[in-house]
Design an enzyme around this catalytic site. Structure first.
Site, PDB file in Angstrom:
ATOM      1  N   SER A  14       0.814  -1.235   0.000  1.00  0.00           N
ATOM      2  CA  SER A  14       0.000   0.000   0.000  1.00  0.00           C
ATOM      3  C   SER A  14       0.842   1.277   0.000  1.00  0.00           C
ATOM      4  CB  SER A  14      -0.936   0.053   1.216  1.00  0.00           C
ATOM      5  OG  SER A  14      -1.611  -1.147   1.367  1.00  0.00           O
ATOM      6  N   LEU A  15       1.869   1.289  -0.854  1.00  0.00           N
ATOM      7  CA  LEU A  15       2.748   2.457  -0.899  1.00  0.00           C
ATOM      8  C   LEU A  15       2.332   3.455  -1.961  1.00  0.00           C
ATOM      9  CD1 LEU A  15       6.309   0.962  -0.621  1.00  0.00           C
ATOM     10  CD2 LEU A  15       5.149   2.475   0.976  1.00  0.00           C
ATOM     11  N   GLY A  18       0.198   1.989  -7.497  1.00  0.00           N
ATOM     12  CA  GLY A  18      -0.856   2.237  -8.488  1.00  0.00           C
ATOM     13  C   GLY A  18      -0.898   3.704  -8.883  1.00  0.00           C
ATOM     14  N   ASP A  71      -6.893  -0.512  -8.457  1.00  0.00           N
ATOM     15  CA  ASP A  71      -5.888   0.297  -9.160  1.00  0.00           C
ATOM     16  C   ASP A  71      -6.303   0.583 -10.603  1.00  0.00           C
ATOM     17  OD1 ASP A  71      -3.810   1.085  -7.422  1.00  0.00           O
ATOM     18  OD2 ASP A  71      -3.169  -0.992  -7.266  1.00  0.00           O
ATOM     19  N   GLU A 141       2.248  -2.778 -13.528  1.00  0.00           N
ATOM     20  CA  GLU A 141       2.416  -2.733 -12.075  1.00  0.00           C
ATOM     21  C   GLU A 141       2.375  -4.154 -11.529  1.00  0.00           C
ATOM     22  OE1 GLU A 141      -0.683  -0.632  -9.938  1.00  0.00           O
ATOM     23  OE2 GLU A 141       0.053  -1.432  -8.038  1.00  0.00           O
ATOM     24  N   LYS A 190      17.823   2.116   5.105  1.00  0.00           N
ATOM     25  CA  LYS A 190      18.225   0.699   5.107  1.00  0.00           C
ATOM     26  C   LYS A 190      17.157  -0.238   4.531  1.00  0.00           C
ATOM     27  CE  LYS A 190      21.636  -0.513   7.303  1.00  0.00           C
ATOM     28  NZ  LYS A 190      22.995  -0.219   6.867  1.00  0.00           N
ATOM     29  N   CYS A 382     -27.057   1.032  -7.223  1.00  0.00           N
ATOM     30  CA  CYS A 382     -27.163  -0.426  -7.202  1.00  0.00           C
ATOM     31  C   CYS A 382     -27.952  -0.880  -5.967  1.00  0.00           C
ATOM     32  CB  CYS A 382     -25.785  -1.055  -7.322  1.00  0.00           C
ATOM     33  SG  CYS A 382     -25.866  -2.706  -8.033  1.00  0.00           S
ATOM     34  N   MET A 385     -30.105   1.849  -4.840  1.00  0.00           N
ATOM     35  CA  MET A 385     -31.333   2.028  -5.639  1.00  0.00           C
ATOM     36  C   MET A 385     -32.350   0.958  -5.265  1.00  0.00           C
ATOM     37  SD  MET A 385     -32.654   0.321  -8.562  1.00  0.00           S
ATOM     38  CE  MET A 385     -33.317   0.673 -10.175  1.00  0.00           C
ATOM     39  N   HIS A 507     -23.440   1.318 -11.820  1.00  0.00           N
ATOM     40  CA  HIS A 507     -22.443   2.016 -10.999  1.00  0.00           C
ATOM     41  C   HIS A 507     -21.855   3.200 -11.765  1.00  0.00           C
ATOM     42  CE1 HIS A 507     -22.042  -0.854  -7.628  1.00  0.00           C
ATOM     43  NE2 HIS A 507     -22.479  -1.720  -8.531  1.00  0.00           N
ATOM     44  N   GLU A 509     -20.156   5.579 -10.711  1.00  0.00           N
ATOM     45  CA  GLU A 509     -18.861   6.053 -10.198  1.00  0.00           C
ATOM     46  C   GLU A 509     -17.680   5.594 -11.047  1.00  0.00           C
ATOM     47  OE1 GLU A 509     -20.861   3.870  -8.757  1.00  0.00           O
ATOM     48  OE2 GLU A 509     -19.818   2.273  -7.674  1.00  0.00           O
TER      49      GLU A 509
HETATM   50  N1  GLN Z   1     -26.519  -7.152  -3.923  1.00  0.00           N
HETATM   51  C1  GLN Z   1     -27.213  -6.516  -4.997  1.00  0.00           C
HETATM   52  C2  GLN Z   1     -27.317  -7.405  -6.215  1.00  0.00           C
HETATM   53  O1  GLN Z   1     -26.553  -8.330  -6.357  1.00  0.00           O
HETATM   54  C3  GLN Z   1     -26.562  -5.190  -5.346  1.00  0.00           C
HETATM   55  C4  GLN Z   1     -25.180  -5.311  -5.846  1.00  0.00           C
HETATM   56  C5  GLN Z   1     -24.412  -4.030  -5.824  1.00  0.00           C
HETATM   57  O2  GLN Z   1     -24.804  -3.087  -5.161  1.00  0.00           O
HETATM   58  N2  GLN Z   1     -23.299  -3.977  -6.533  1.00  0.00           N
HETATM   59  O3  GLN Z   1     -28.130  -7.174  -7.060  1.00  0.00           O
END
Ligand code: GLN
Length: 537
Positions: A14-15, A18, A71, A141, A190, A382, A385, A507, A509
Site C-alpha cells: 500500500s505504498l 498504483g 488500481d 504494475e 536501510k 445499485c 437504488m 455504478h 462512479e
Molecule cells: N446485492 C445486490 C445485487 O446483487 C446489489 C449489488 C451491488 O450493489 N453492486 O443485485
C-alpha cells in the site's frame, strides 16, 4: 513494438504503486505518447470479485465487464482511457490458463513448470495488452512486495523481458518506503537498500526509485540510496503524502519521473501539456469556507477503499462548483440504533452506494425514507437504488414488508428479485457485469443530466427490480426514467416534487473523471449545494 515500464514495490504494501503507475501514464500521455497500464495481482483468486472489500477494497469493473483491482480505477481516471479485462491479470488466471492448456495436451511431452510455462504465460499476457492497445509504452504494475513468494514468477517474467526485448526497451521503477525514526531523529534508507538487494538477488536492478515518505528526503539520504542502490542521483525521487491525489503527477513531473523513464527507454518526446491537470488541482485546493456535507451510508465505513470510486466521483463533482466537499461517513447500523434524523439532519445530501449482504439494510432503508420525506438530495447506487425501491414500496405503495429476495426468501412483495432466467447461478463471475445500454425517458431528471436518451453504464449485480410490481410502483409515483432498450430491466428510478431523488441500478462512479464529473454525481452535488445555501441563509 511497445516499450515497457515495470513498477515494483518494496518494504511495505500500500505504498502507492498504483498512483505512481497512473501518474507516469498521465505524464507520458501528456507528451502525446500512446500509453496503457496493466496490473499483475499475485493472488490465486481468478479475480477479486469474490473477495471481501475489507480485504481488498472496492472491486472495479471495466467497460467489458471484468471485475478487477481498484488500481484499474486509478489508471482509468489518470490516463482517461477505458481499459479492458486484459489490463488485469491474476495468478489464478495464469494458472487456470496453463492448466487448461496442459489438459488439452498443448505441452505434450513436457514437464509443466513455473519456469518457463507460468512465466511465459505472464509474458504473453503483458505483450497481449501492449498489442491490443497498440501502445508506445506499456506500464506494468506488479502487485505485492518484492520478497513475497507469490510475486516471484512475475519478477522472473519481467526480468526475462529485458533479455527478450533488449535493455533499451525496458525500465524498472521501484517504489519503496523511507521510515523516519523519531527516537534517532533520522530518516532511514536501510529498508530500501535491503529491498533493492532482494531484487538484485533475482537479477533485477531498478533504474529509478520512488521513495514514499512523510517528510522531505534530505540530500544525505538521497545520496545514500543512490550509492547503495547503484542509481543515478536524479533517479531517486520522493513521493510525499498529499491530500489531493491529482497533485502527484505534477509533483512527479517536477522531479523528472517521466524524463528519467524516457531517457532509459531512449525515447524523445515533446514537452507535456499539463494545463488541465493544474486546473483540477487548483480547483481542489481553492479555499472555500463553506463545505457541502454529503453523507455516505454504508456498512464498510471503516474501510475507505471499499467505496474508492464513489468517493473520487464525489470529489470530481465538487470541481467547478464554488464549494468543497465534506464527506461524512454514516454507518447504516448506527441509523438502526439512533434513528435517521439524528444521523442525517445536518447533511446537505446523501449517497447510498452498492453492496451485498443484509447487514445494515434496514438502516439504509430508514435513511432513504428520511431523504424522501425531508427533501434531502439522494443518490442510490445499485443496492442503494434497490433499497430506495423497497422503501417506496413499503411506505408509499402500501406493500407491507416489501423486500429483496436477496435477503428475504418468502414474502408477498419481493420488489427486487432475480430475473426468471437467473435461477441456480453460482458465485464468481456470474453477475450482470460491464456496460449495458439504457434508454432514458424524456423530461426526466436523468434526461436533463445526461443530455442524451441512450447511455451506457457499468453494472455489477445479480438482482433487478421485479417487473411484477412495476405498474403498481409507477401508479404510486415512482418514475422509471431509465430501462434497458427492450424495457425489461429497470435501470433508473426517480421522484418528482423532490429536489433530487435518483436511484440507478448501475455504478456511475466507474465512469467519472476528474475533468468530467459523472452527470448523476454532478446532479447530486448541485442539489446538495443548493441545500447548503438555504441552510446558511
Ligand atoms: N446485492 C445486490 C445485487 O446483487 C446489489 C449489488 C451491488 O450493489 N453492486 O443485485
Amino acid at each position: 513494438m511497445s516499450r515497457f515500464v515495470f513498477i515494483t514495490g518494496g518494504v511495505l504494501s500500500s505504498l502507492g504503486k498504483g498512483i505512481t503507475a497512473s501518474s507516469l501514464g498521465m505524464l507520458l500521455k501528456a507528451r502525446g505518447i500512446n500509453v496503457t497500464i496493466m496490473k499483475c495481482d499475485p493472488y490465486l483468486n481468478v479475480d477479486p470479485g469474490t473477495m471481501s472489500p475489507y480485504q481488498h477494497g472496492e472491486v472495479f469493473v471495466t467497460e467489458d465487464g471484468a471485475e478487477t483491482d481498484l488500481d484499474l480505477g486509478h489508471y482509468e481516471r489518470f490516463i482517461d482511457t477505458n481499459l479492458t479485462r486484459y489490463n488485469s491479470i491474476t495468478t489464478g488466471q495464469i494458472y487456470s490458463t496453463v492448466i487448461a492448456k496442459e489438459r488439452r495436451g498443448d505441452y505434450l511431452g513436457a514437464t509443466v513448470q513455473v519456469i518457463p510455462h507460468i512465466t511465459n504465460c505472464i509474458k504473453d499476457s503483458i505483450i497481449r495488452v501492449s498489442n491490443i492497445n497498440d501502445a508506445d509504452v506499456t506500464i506494468v504494475e506488479v502487485g505485492g512486495t518484492v520478497g513475497d513468494i507469490e510475486s516471484l514468477p512475475y519478477l522472473e517474467a519481467i526480468r526475462q523481458m529485458r533479455g527478450d526485448l533488449g535493455r533499451d526497451k525496458v525500465c524498472y521503477v521501484h517504489v519503496t518506503y523511507i521510515p523516519y525514526s523519531k527516537a534517532i531523529g533520522e530518516m532511514k534508507s536501510k529498508p530500501t537498500q535491503h529491498s533493492v538487494k532482494e531484487m538484485r538477488a533475482i537479477g533485477l536492478a531498478p533504474d529509478l526509485i520512488v521513495c514514499r515518505t512523510a517528510r522531505s528526503l534530505t540530500k544525505e539520504v538521497k545520496d545514500k540510496i543512490s550509492l547503495f542502490c547503484d542509481i543515478d542521483p536524479e533517479g531517486v525521487l520522493e513521493a510525499r503524502d498529499v491530500d489531493c491525489l491529482y497533485e502527484i503527477p505534477l509533483e512527479m513531473e517536477r522531479q523528472g519521473l517521466a524524463e528519467g523513464v524516457l531517457k532509459k527507454l531512449k525515447m524523445q518526446a515533446p514537452e507535456p501539456d499539463l494545463e488541465q491537470q493544474k486546473q483540477i488541482v487548483k480547483s481542489f485546493r481553492s479555499p472555500h469556507q463553506e463545505k457541502v456535507k454529503i453523507g455516505l451510508i454504508g456498512k464498510y465505513i471503516k474501510v475507505a477503499d471499499a467505496y474508492l470510486s464513489v468517493i473520487e466521483a464525489l470529489r470530481h463533482s465538487s470541481i467547478g462548483h464554488n464549494a468543497s466537499l465534506e464527506l461524512i461517513w454514516v454507518s447504516s447500523e448506527q441509523i438502526e440504533r439512533d434513528g435517521a434524523e439524528a444521523c442525517l439532519k445536518h447533511l446537505d445530501g446523501v449517497i447510498v452506494p452498492g453492496g451485498f449482504g443484509d447487514r445494515g439494510i434496514e438502516g439504509k432503508i430508514l435513511g432513504i425514507q428520511y431523504c424522501r420525506e425531508n427533501n434531502l438530495p439522494f443518490l442510490g447506487i445499485c443496492l442503494g437504488m434497490q433499497c430506495a425501491v423497497i422503501e417506496f414500496a413499503r411506505n408509499v405503495a402500501e406493500m407491507k414488508d416489501a423486500h429483496s429476495s436477496e435477503f428475504v426468501d418468502s414474502g408477498e412483495y419481493p420488489v427486487i428479485s432475480l430475473m426468471p432466467d437467473q435461477s441456480g447461478v453460482v458465485k464468481g463471475g456470474t453477475m450482470r457485469l460491464g456496460a449495458y445500454p439504457c434508454r432514458i425517458s424524456e423530461n426526466s431528471i436523468a434526461a436533463s443530466l445526461y443530455k442524451s436518451n441512450l447511455i451506457y453504464e457499468r453494472h455489477r449485480h445479480r438482482f433487478e427490480v421485479n417487473n411484477e410490481f412495476r405498474a403498481r410502483l409507477s401508479r404510486k409515483g415512482l418514475i422509471i426514467s431509465g430501462t434497458s432498450p427492450d424495457q425489461q430491466l429497470v435501470e433508473i428510478v426517480e421522484l418528482k416534487n423532490h429536489p433530487f431523488f435518483v436511484g440507478c441500478q448501475f455504478h456511475p462512479e466507474f465512469k467519472s473523471r476528474p475533468n468530467r464529473a459523472h452527470p448523476l454525481f454532478a446532479g447530486l452535488f448541485a442539489a446538495a449545494l443548493e441545500k447548503m445555501q438555504t441552510r446558511l441563509s
